[in-house]
Design an enzyme around this catalytic site. Structure first.
Site, short mmCIF file in Angstrom:
data_model
loop_
_atom_site.label_atom_id
_atom_site.label_comp_id
_atom_site.label_asym_id
_atom_site.label_seq_id
_atom_site.Cartn_x
_atom_site.Cartn_y
_atom_site.Cartn_z
N CYS A 158 0.79 -1.23 0.00
CA CYS A 158 0.00 0.00 0.00
C CYS A 158 0.83 1.29 0.00
O CYS A 158 0.48 2.24 -0.71
CB CYS A 158 -1.02 0.00 1.13
N ARG A 161 7.64 -11.09 5.15
CA ARG A 161 7.30 -10.82 6.55
C ARG A 161 8.03 -11.80 7.45
O ARG A 161 8.10 -13.00 7.16
CB ARG A 161 5.79 -10.91 6.76
N GLN A 176 0.92 -11.16 -2.80
CA GLN A 176 -0.45 -10.73 -2.56
C GLN A 176 -1.09 -10.26 -3.87
O GLN A 176 -0.44 -9.61 -4.69
CB GLN A 176 -0.49 -9.58 -1.56
N ASP A 234 -2.96 -7.71 -4.52
CA ASP A 234 -3.26 -6.52 -3.73
C ASP A 234 -3.86 -5.42 -4.60
O ASP A 234 -3.32 -5.11 -5.67
CB ASP A 234 -1.95 -6.01 -3.12
N HIS A 248 -5.69 -1.37 -4.32
CA HIS A 248 -6.04 -0.21 -3.52
C HIS A 248 -6.91 0.70 -4.37
O HIS A 248 -6.54 1.06 -5.49
CB HIS A 248 -4.79 0.50 -3.01
N LYS A 256 -12.05 -3.44 9.08
CA LYS A 256 -12.00 -4.31 7.91
C LYS A 256 -13.12 -5.35 7.95
O LYS A 256 -13.62 -5.71 9.01
CB LYS A 256 -10.65 -5.01 7.79
N HIS A 277 -8.34 -0.76 0.98
CA HIS A 277 -7.38 -1.84 0.77
C HIS A 277 -8.16 -3.13 0.49
O HIS A 277 -9.16 -3.41 1.15
CB HIS A 277 -6.53 -2.09 2.03
#
Length: 660
Positions: free
Chosen positions: A353, A382, A400, A402, A404, A487, A533
């Site tokens: 992000c 991570r 991911q 991902d 946005h 979320k 997100h």
């Protein structure tokens, strides 16, 4: 002796009752064998609790979640007693209930063996049959220290009350908040002390109330979950309200073991996690790569249809980027240590992000561009502790899917509606159909969460309304929000009923503020966008593992790495099947021919083990007629299918995304 008035609460029904002083919760629910505890004014109590004037009392049945926790915690005490009877030098750690079971940690000289577990389980059965009574006893800190002088880990826990206990792994089951208590296991006949443990309770009335249990395994575990502490031996067990439920659970575990993605990944030659690379870092083999490519390609097509724009970002960044986003102050433990060069600290990317924010900020933006939907298959890293790394489902490097979305506040509600529908529809396309939604909100008492109350309320309500429109169960998750916003998590059940967290959708008013993101509104003013997100798979690796276990390796045709294997009845039929395979490949199918020296039946068994959807068999008659015979995964067969029709049937199965 005087009377006291109490209220019995059962679901929505209330019953007023007058009882004499000294009446216990056990007396109140006498004859109700499924009741194992009581909830009084919201607090769980043993059935030995004496009722007081004005008490509101709710029965706790053994089949409820609280009842199961009490059953399992009581069984953990029985296990600890059994261990100390067999291994007198064993020192006690902690023994909380966990999902579907319990554990207890012990400091012993040598690790427990499978034979030790059998002996401990037999001793537990003896204790269970004795019908020992669980008796609660308040103690002062000093008295507890005197009584437990030989238990160094218990002595450490005595000082961990309140938030300190909650922070210690499992310690809240021992001390929690409020007064300190010890539970005595008393002989059913003489009342003599058999064993005792520091514990806040509650517990079952006696060991005889434990219906069914089994010890599962032992493992090493650091005291209080910290690698800085001594390594203890942890024994895991399970306990259930009936023997039938225990049997069903053990059968479920056996089925889950068959579906373990790590086992199937090796058997089907899909992926591996080489020691040379490191824990939590997987490589995908050619067949696994095909599945992953098909997963990604279908997702790309759907995102393109939904007007997402594809971006790419690097794997490393200056550390200051994650300071700006707020991740470093709130997420540092999950990030790898900094790399220093050119006089600056850099970090491996743990989330995408912040970099997407830089893309938004790269030039001026107009309200006419919004909503702007950015999408990336972004690999992140991570730091997961070695004890929690688990195949592809808990990895250290993963990709991911991902996205946005940047939109105006006026667009936010519609965007969340369409986004959640898009997510659920796409998950259904991959074969998952049983969902519930979880709404994670902030804890107002925690200083982890940033932003104003009004912003959180607005974001939370927008997510709640979008979730409720889906008509799915909505489960609250207080305190589970990200530091920047609430979320919605999509929880999906697989083929054997396990729940997996899949997609997450988060509303964020904070990062646009921290990055100074803005767009020019219709009136010419500068406004801050809302940032949403969204990770649909969560991570490709984890989603791969979930699908592998969901399908037990027998992927639907469109995802199967090999969609059909040609099996000749004799060597003379190999060229014919190779011609057929070439035609099928031109049509976009993945077809192989087994031309090995193995007998036909072994070739069929090999294809079955590889979980290939279609086996294409050809003999003299098939060659003469320009046909093939289909053999399916379930062993059924269809003969004499013209080649063009056979190819079309496979293409139709791919298009419908079905198993065969």
């Amino acid at each position: 002796m005087s009377d006291v008035r109490v209220t019995i609460q059962r679901d929505s029904e209330r019953e007023e009752r007058v009882v004499t002083t000294g009446t216990t919760a056990a007396d109140l629910f006498q004859g109700e064998r499924s009741v194992v505890a009581a909830r009084v004014a919201g607090q769980l109590k043993d059935l030995a609790y004496e009722l007081a004037e004005g008490d509101e009392v709710e029965p706790v049945e053994i089949t409820s979640q609280d009842g199961l926790d009490i059953l399992r915690h009581s069984t953990a005490h029985v296990m600890a007693q059994a261990v100390q009877e067999l291994f007198p030098e064993a020192k006690l750690g902690i023994g909380p209930p966990i999902k579907d079971g319990f554990y207890y940690d012990f400091d012993v000289e040598t690790p427990f063996t499978p034979e030790d577990l059998k002996r401990i389980e037999k001793k537990m059965q003896e204790i269970q049959k004795r019908g020992q009574k669980f008796a609660r006893r308040p103690v002062s800190d000093d008295d507890a220290r005197a009584e437990l002088a030989g238990e160094p880990y218990k002595l450490e826990l005595i000082g961990l009350k309140g938030s300190a206990a909650e922070a210690a792994e499992g310690a809240s089951a021992e001390v929690g908040a409020g007064e300190l208590t010890i539970y005595d296991n008393l002989d059913a006949k003489s009342g003599e002390l058999c064993w005792k443990d520091l514990c806040r309770g509650p517990h079952l009335p006696s060991t005889r109330v434990i219906p069914a249990f089994k010890l599962m395994r032992s493992a090493a575990a650091y005291w209080r979950g910290s690698e800085k502490n001594k390594q203890l031996q942890r024994i895991y067990g399970t306990a259930w309200p009936t023997k039938d439920e225990l049997k069903a659970y053990l059968e479920f575990l056996a089925e889950a073991e068959k579906r373990d993605h790590r086992k199937l990944g090796a058997e089907l030659d899909l992926f591996s996690i080489p020691e040379e690379l490191g824990s939590g870092l997987a490589v995908f083999h050619p067949k696994g790569g095909i599945i992953r490519r098909e997963m990604e390609n279908y997702s790309r097509r759907r995102h393109e249809d939904a007007d997402y724009e594809f971006v790419n970002t690097p794997h490393i960044s200056k550390e200051g980027l994650f300071e700006t986003s707020g991740h470093l102050p709130n997420y540092a433990e999950a990030m790898f240590p900094p790399l220093e060069f050119d006089g600056q600290n850099y970090r491996l990317k743990a989330m995408n992000c912040p970099m997407h924010n830089l893309i938004f900020k790269a030039r001026g933006r107009s309200y006419r561009e919004l909503p702007l939907r950015l999408f990336e298959f972004g690999t992140v890293y991570r730091y997961e502790k070695s004890g929690v790394v688990h195949g592809l489902t808990r990895a250290r490097g993963f990709t991911q899917d991902d996205s946005h979305i940047y939109c105006t506040k006026e667009q936010m509600a519609d965007e969340l509606d369409s986004l959640l529908t898009f997510v659920l529809d796409l998950l259904r396309d991959y074969g998952l159909n049983d969902f519930e939604l979880e709404l994670s909100t902030r804890d107002p008492e925690s200083d982890k969460f940033i932003g104003e109350d009004a912003e959180w309320e607005e974001a939370t309500e927008a997510l709640r309304q979008a979730a409720e429109k889906q008509g799915l169960p909505l489960v609250p998750d207080p305190g589970g929000a990200a530091y920047y916003g609430p979320k919605i998590s999509v929880q999906a059940r697989d083929a054997i009923g396990r729940s997996w967290q899949m997609s997450t959708i988060q509303v964020d008013f904070q990062q646009p503020k921290r990055f100074g993101l803005e767009y020019t509104a219709a009136d010419g003013s500068k406004q801050q966008p809302v940032m949403i997100h969204r990770a649909l798979f969560g991570s490709i690796e984890r989603f791969f593992a979930v699908l592998l276990e969901h399908y037990a390796g027998a992927f639907p045709v469109w995802l199967a790495p090999v969609q059909a294997t040609g099996i000749p009845i004799g060597d003379d039929h190999v060229p014919y099947l190779q011609e057929f395979a070439a035609e099928a490949k031109k049509a976009g199918l993945r077809v192989e021919v087994d031309s090995s020296a193995d007998r036909m039946q072994k070739k069929i068994r090999n294809a079955q083990k590889s979980k290939v959807p279609f086996m294409i068999i050809a003999g003299d008659e098939d060659v003469s007629n320009g046909a093939v015979s289909f053999r399916y995964r379930d062993g059924s067969q269809k003969n004499g299918i013209p080649k063009a029709q056979a190819i079309q049937e496979m293409l139709d199965a791919v298009e419908r995304r079905v198993q065969v």
